[in-house]
Motif scaffolding. Structure first.
Motif, mmCIF file in Angstrom:
data_model
loop_
_atom_site.group_PDB
_atom_site.id
_atom_site.type_symbol
_atom_site.label_atom_id
_atom_site.label_comp_id
_atom_site.label_asym_id
_atom_site.label_seq_id
_atom_site.Cartn_x
_atom_site.Cartn_y
_atom_site.Cartn_z
ATOM 1 N N CYS A 52 -33.607 15.789 5.068
ATOM 2 C CA CYS A 52 -33.648 17.395 4.458
ATOM 3 C C CYS A 52 -32.779 17.002 2.749
ATOM 4 C CB CYS A 52 -32.384 18.253 4.916
ATOM 5 S SG CYS A 52 -33.527 18.524 6.562
ATOM 6 N N ALA A 53 -31.848 15.762 2.178
ATOM 7 C CA ALA A 53 -31.378 15.917 1.043
ATOM 8 C C ALA A 53 -32.244 15.158 0.003
ATOM 9 C CB ALA A 53 -30.388 15.048 1.102
ATOM 10 N N ILE A 54 -33.120 14.507 0.591
ATOM 11 C CA ILE A 54 -34.172 13.067 0.495
ATOM 12 C C ILE A 54 -35.148 14.093 -0.688
ATOM 13 C CG2 ILE A 54 -35.418 11.306 0.213
ATOM 14 C CD1 ILE A 54 -33.620 9.737 1.440
ATOM 15 N N LEU A 55 -36.282 15.076 0.322
ATOM 16 C CA LEU A 55 -36.788 15.761 0.432
ATOM 17 C C LEU A 55 -36.641 16.420 -1.209
ATOM 18 C CD1 LEU A 55 -38.163 16.418 3.712
ATOM 19 C CD2 LEU A 55 -39.084 14.823 2.242
ATOM 20 N N LEU A 56 -35.231 17.397 -0.590
ATOM 21 C CA LEU A 56 -35.178 17.867 -1.653
ATOM 22 C C LEU A 56 -34.748 17.894 -3.112
ATOM 23 C CD1 LEU A 56 -31.800 20.808 0.223
ATOM 24 C CD2 LEU A 56 -34.631 21.471 -1.122
ATOM 25 N N ILE A 114 -18.412 10.398 -11.580
ATOM 26 C CA ILE A 114 -18.476 12.278 -11.058
ATOM 27 C C ILE A 114 -19.263 11.884 -9.734
ATOM 28 C CG2 ILE A 114 -17.369 12.811 -13.027
ATOM 29 C CD1 ILE A 114 -20.962 13.588 -14.076
ATOM 30 N N GLY A 115 -20.217 11.556 -9.484
ATOM 31 C CA GLY A 115 -21.412 11.319 -8.323
ATOM 32 C C GLY A 115 -22.337 11.537 -8.682
ATOM 33 N N GLY A 116 -23.317 12.004 -7.805
ATOM 34 C CA GLY A 116 -24.467 11.927 -8.184
ATOM 35 C C GLY A 116 -25.352 13.267 -7.655
ATOM 36 N N ALA A 117 -24.381 13.739 -7.221
ATOM 37 C CA ALA A 117 -25.077 15.097 -6.979
ATOM 38 C C ALA A 117 -24.175 15.638 -7.758
ATOM 39 C CB ALA A 117 -23.242 15.885 -5.424
ATOM 40 N N ASN A 235 -25.541 19.622 -0.313
ATOM 41 C CA ASN A 235 -24.539 19.252 -1.048
ATOM 42 C C ASN A 235 -23.859 19.801 -1.064
ATOM 43 O OD1 ASN A 235 -24.471 16.079 -1.256
ATOM 44 N ND2 ASN A 235 -23.120 17.384 -2.724
ATOM 45 N N ARG A 236 -23.153 20.466 -1.174
ATOM 46 C CA ARG A 236 -21.428 21.173 -0.943
ATOM 47 C C ARG A 236 -20.940 21.462 1.128
ATOM 48 N NH1 ARG A 236 -22.668 24.755 -5.242
ATOM 49 N NH2 ARG A 236 -21.552 24.009 -6.625
ATOM 50 N N ALA A 238 -22.618 19.931 2.942
ATOM 51 C CA ALA A 238 -22.979 18.205 4.214
ATOM 52 C C ALA A 238 -21.821 17.334 4.077
ATOM 53 C CB ALA A 238 -23.661 17.712 2.925
ATOM 54 N N GLU A 239 -20.565 17.869 2.495
ATOM 55 C CA GLU A 239 -19.494 17.145 2.308
ATOM 56 C C GLU A 239 -18.442 18.225 2.889
ATOM 57 O OE1 GLU A 239 -19.129 17.957 -2.499
ATOM 58 O OE2 GLU A 239 -19.946 15.741 -2.503
ATOM 59 N N ARG A 240 -18.633 19.242 3.587
ATOM 60 C CA ARG A 240 -17.221 19.848 4.391
ATOM 61 C C ARG A 240 -18.048 18.988 5.689
ATOM 62 N NH1 ARG A 240 -18.869 24.493 1.378
ATOM 63 N NH2 ARG A 240 -19.905 25.325 3.330
ATOM 64 N N LYS A 241 -18.669 19.050 5.818
ATOM 65 C CA LYS A 241 -19.174 18.598 7.223
ATOM 66 C C LYS A 241 -19.206 17.302 8.103
ATOM 67 C CE LYS A 241 -22.711 20.223 9.695
ATOM 68 N NZ LYS A 241 -21.790 21.161 10.813
ATOM 69 N N PHE A 242 -19.590 15.939 6.636
ATOM 70 C CA PHE A 242 -19.855 14.833 7.181
ATOM 71 C C PHE A 242 -18.670 14.207 6.439
ATOM 72 C CE2 PHE A 242 -23.807 16.732 7.851
ATOM 73 C CZ PHE A 242 -23.433 16.943 9.592
ATOM 74 N N GLY A 243 -18.728 12.605 7.133
ATOM 75 C CA GLY A 243 -18.098 11.704 6.685
ATOM 76 C C GLY A 243 -18.402 10.947 5.226
#
Length: 524
Positions: A52-56, A114-117, A235-236, A238-243
């Protein structure tokens, strides 16, 4: 479970993060350490979330790919409407490369930090501004104004590319999904480029004003902005849910952003990385510069109008989009990257040879068909090859930025040179295509050298590994990394810095070529 799995794959003598925290039970970890530990204990994102992230992200790239396809399709129209010659048109294209070449060196390390996001938001804002300026320049028929707009547009486009590939590298290790997801994004990007290139002359003819082509690109950018907002929200969550993700072969923790700038790792990238860049130097530059002129070449060879020629070249450049996802899955499972590079280089050389020596309609059509297949292999192979060749994933954004710097410097030199050759040859491509043949031939030579060397050293040979071989030889790769940095450290660092110095020399050549084009009055 996650902590134990990471520890099991670490090289001898290296303690895990958990071990370091447990050594001193008296002093509680600080806030950043506690946050890092909590993130490590979270589950990794499932495949569906990653797709889903890649499609976005691909939706974001769709708009910029649309815009990148329209200029080359309208070379004849732009020369007429802006009252410029081939050298000036080449300078317009080279202006993007020049500014990107100079500023991308900063963009890469910043993206790693700073990260890609975060970087993808800034890149899209810059791209939006540049898109509006280019459309306004076309509206008022200003060549100089368009150069400025194209420079800004290009900076946003490249910043977005670096950001998205950095994110991909933090989600997927080599041979474990990176090539497949990269190929999926590139295929969608090709569809966007095809739509832009094939429709450009149709829009210009039906509206009676070629500026509308660029305004349509601005409207497409609205869609890109919506996709960017959606991705940021996604992305926000996903950052809260996953490592963080981990390379199952080597145990390396994949990072989306770093705690500090790591300039030493950038300057001392392994020699295998520079070998991949040597192939890209010739293959990518051939493909990009040929694509810039393909529509006008088709007009001359097929004796057709710009709309029909635009369809022909759009098919040649983007028709292979369906091959790209299959290629990505092949690389992930079966490897053989260098063998595929040799095939790609040979295909590009064959197509350029047909353009040069088979100048009739059938020969040129065959050249475009071969090019459509061979050119589809290049981006996936090169970007995945860069990722696989690196010791440290944390500086992948910077490594990809170096690739862009190198290609842009080469593109400036070739574009300015071929523009002058075409003007001196009465707008014919007779001399220009010889340059294409020479560049393509060099890509074959480099690929064959890499292929021979892959049988002599593991450092290069591991690019041929299958998924099963890489997962089984993770400890061997960690040992090669240790040897590179310790026993052979002095020699390897000298080689890496020497290659970096050669890149700076090539940049200087790009500066000289660009300023020569400006100084000789080709920007008027």
């Amino acid at each position: 479970m996650l902590a134990r799995r990471i520890t099991a794959h670490e090289p001898d003598g290296v303690k895990s993060n958990d071990a370091r925290i447990q050594v001193d039970p008296v002093s509680p970890p600080n806030a950043s350490s506690a946050e890092s530990l909590a993130r490590e204990n979270r589950p990794t994102a499932p495949l569906l979330w990653k797709i889903c992230a890649i499609l976005l992200v691909s939706c974001i790239r769709f708009g910029s790919s649309w815009s990148s396809g329209i200029t080359g399709a309208m070379k004849t129209t732009m020369k007429k409407e802006l009252h410029i010659n081939n050298t000036q048109y080449s300078l317009l294209e080279a202006a993007e490369d020049f500014m990107t070449m100079n500023l991308i060196l900063l963009s890469g390390p910043v993206t790693d930090r700073i990260g890609g996001a975060g970087a993808i938001v800034y890149g899209n804002v810059i791209y939006s501004i540049g898109s509006i300026l280019v459309a306004a320049a076309a509206q008022v028929r200003s060549f100089r104004f368009m150069i400025g707009g194209r420079v800004i547009l290009a900076l946003g486009d490249i910043a977005t590319q670096v950001a998205q590939y950095k994110m991909f590298s933090s989600w997927f290790p080599p041979n474990n999904g990176f090539a497949s997801m990269l190929a999926l994004e590139l295929a969608i990007s090709k569809i966007g480029g095809f739509a832009g290139k094939s429709s450009a002359n149709i829009i210009a003819k039906n509206t009676g004003d070629f500026a509308w082509v660029f305004w349509v690109a601005v409207f497409m950018n609205i869609f890109t902005n919506v996709a960017t907002v959606a991705f940021q929200y996604f992305n926000r969550v996903a950052e809260r849910k996953f490592g963080s993700n981990t390379d199952p072969a080597t145990g390396e923790k994949l990072t989306e952003k770093n705690k500090k700038f790591e300039l030493a790792k950038i300057i001392e990238l392994p020699w295998v990385f520079w070998g991949i860049l040597a192939f890209s130097l010739f293959q990518t530059s051939t493909a990009l510069v040929f694509s810039q002129n393909a529509t006008e070449l088709a007009e001359q060879r097929f004796d057709v109008d710009s709309i029909t020629a635009g369809w022909y070249t759009a098919l040649a450049q983007y028709a292979g989009f369906f091959i790209v996802p299959c290629l990505g899955m092949f690389i992930d499972v079966l490897g053989n990257r260098i063998s595929l590079m040799a095939f790609c280089g040979a295909g590009i050389f064959l197509s350029m040879a047909l353009v040069n020596w088979a100048t009739d309609t059938k020969g040129t059509a065959a050249a475009f068909g071969v090019y459509a297949v061979a050119a589809s292999f290049g981006p996936t192979l090169i970007i995945d090859g860069i990722r696989t060749s690196m010791w440290h994933q944390s500086v992948f954004g910077s490594a990809y930025a170096l690739k862009i710097v190198m290609n842009n410097a080469m593109n400036i030199i070739v574009r300015i040179g071929t523009g002058v050759l075409q003007d001196e040859d009465n707008n014919s491509y007779g001399r220009v295509v010889i340059v294409y043949v020479a560049l393509a031939a060099m890509s074959v030579v480099v690929a064959l050298i890499l292929l021979v060397m892959s049988y002599r050293t593991v450092d290069l040979g591991h690019l041929q590994w299958t998924r099963k071989q890489r997962n089984a030889n993770g400890e061997l790769w960690n040992e090669r990394k240790r040897m590179f940095q310790e026993e052979n450290g002095v020699r390897n660092k000298r080689i890496s810095r020497g290659c970096f110095a050669c890149l700076l020399v090539l940049m200087t050549g790009g500066w000289v070529a660009f300023f020569w084009g400006v100084a000789t009055g080709n920007n008027s």
